[in-house]
Write an enzyme that holds these catalytic residues in place. Sequence first.
Site, PDB file in Angstrom:
ATOM      1  N   ILE A 126     -16.367  52.413   5.781  1.00 27.39           N
ATOM      2  CA  ILE A 126     -17.155  53.689   6.398  1.00 27.39           C
ATOM      3  C   ILE A 126     -17.454  53.668   7.509  1.00 27.39           C
ATOM      4  CG2 ILE A 126     -18.563  55.351   5.509  1.00 27.39           C
ATOM      5  CD1 ILE A 126     -16.186  55.153   3.706  1.00 27.39           C
ATOM      6  N   LYS A 127     -17.339  54.129   8.265  1.00 28.29           N
ATOM      7  CA  LYS A 127     -17.819  54.264   9.938  1.00 28.29           C
ATOM      8  C   LYS A 127     -19.220  55.005   9.967  1.00 28.29           C
ATOM      9  CE  LYS A 127     -15.210  53.884  13.493  1.00 28.29           C
ATOM     10  NZ  LYS A 127     -14.228  54.214  14.544  1.00 28.29           N
ATOM     11  N   ILE A 128     -20.252  54.208  10.350  1.00 21.75           N
ATOM     12  CA  ILE A 128     -21.461  54.836  10.548  1.00 21.75           C
ATOM     13  C   ILE A 128     -22.034  54.435  11.907  1.00 21.75           C
ATOM     14  CG2 ILE A 128     -23.941  55.054   9.782  1.00 21.75           C
ATOM     15  CD1 ILE A 128     -22.918  53.938   6.849  1.00 21.75           C
ATOM     16  N   ILE A 144     -12.903  54.947   8.178  1.00 24.79           N
ATOM     17  CA  ILE A 144     -13.050  56.415   8.300  1.00 24.79           C
ATOM     18  C   ILE A 144     -14.572  56.759   8.430  1.00 24.79           C
ATOM     19  CG2 ILE A 144     -13.415  56.783   5.791  1.00 24.79           C
ATOM     20  CD1 ILE A 144     -11.961  59.419   5.985  1.00 24.79           C
ATOM     21  N   THR A 198     -10.054  54.568  12.707  1.00 19.50           N
ATOM     22  CA  THR A 198      -9.885  56.297  12.925  1.00 19.50           C
ATOM     23  C   THR A 198     -11.421  56.629  13.418  1.00 19.50           C
ATOM     24  OG1 THR A 198     -10.389  57.113  10.694  1.00 19.50           O
ATOM     25  CG2 THR A 198      -8.268  56.413  11.252  1.00 19.50           C
TER      26      THR A 198
END
EC number: 2.2.1.2
Length: 373
Positions: free
Chosen positions: A143-145, A112, A48
Amino acid sequence: MTETTGNPLDRLTGAGVAVWLDDLSRELLRRGDLAQLVADLDVVGVTTNPTIFASALAKGDAYDAQLSELASAGADVDAAVFAITTDDVREAADVLRPVYDATDTVDGRVSIEVDPRLAHDTRGTIDSAKALWAAVDRPNVFIKIPATLEGLPAITAVLGEGISVNVTLIFSLERYAAVMDAFLEGLEKARDNGYDLRTIGSVASFFVSRVDAAIDPRLDALGTPEAAALRGKAAIANARLAFGLYEEVVAGDRWQGVAEHGAHPQRPLWASTGVKDPAYRDTVYVEELVAEGTVNTMPSSTLHAFADHGVVRGDTVAGTQQESARVVADLAALGIDLDEVTRDLEVEGLQKFEKSWDDLLSTVSAGLAQVAR
């Protein structure tokens, strides 16, 4: 290698490519569509981003009940966005949990992203990642960084605390090399901190089609046969060169130092694989980037197009390093600096995600106001 019989997505999976969906919405979850895609179309992961959430919130009434509850509880717009997006990701993670278990934690992941406004704030990114990880509370979340310079130490710090990470918005080979270094440092910290490396996952999202979308107009403006011959080649060459860097890292001693503790590789993930130029085959960024141990996250249109008529010719990345380097050299000879293009694309990508985040905030704010009347 000749193509074998069977569903194209089955063949893609058989070639070692994990098929992920680049989309999520409450409708997709509640109608059972995501579960159906997992069952029928080999989907083993979901990504996402702010644009996807903004689009989901702007359509239909699937979020009205939750907006009403949030408004009654006095939630502000930031708290509401946090609750809505983490709820969707948690539910999707539950749908994908059997895949996660069956693949020894490798797939079955749902991503996310931290608030894109924090892309240049290392401490803020770390805190946001921890908050998202705790709120979703599922082992199969990523966790998208963003792979900004400020994001690199955040990636290391978050991995070092046992949190799985999807590094996003990677365009250049130089930055990708720095991402892999941040990943290894993070795993080393996690190992030293006593975490079980077998439970920590990571992918590196290398963006593809946007490179051609930026370079092709420059080639068209040159109007020469040499320029025309390079149309549609930059993005695939760039990604193939990135895979070459990945192979060097996983063959190195530093990787072996964490692999012996059960670590999984940080797989290259091909992102932005939807075709933006209708002149190109709609599955080109899948077909030309087939390599074992990679992920291809596709928008729904590309996923269904590949299911219908995708072609799998075996590994289309192995043995392409020299050819890919020649494409980059030929572009440079025409005055097109790939490093400059990818730097601009990072800035543009962040701006687009910030705009989508603002749209998401506006949509949720309006929804809260509407149900509060």
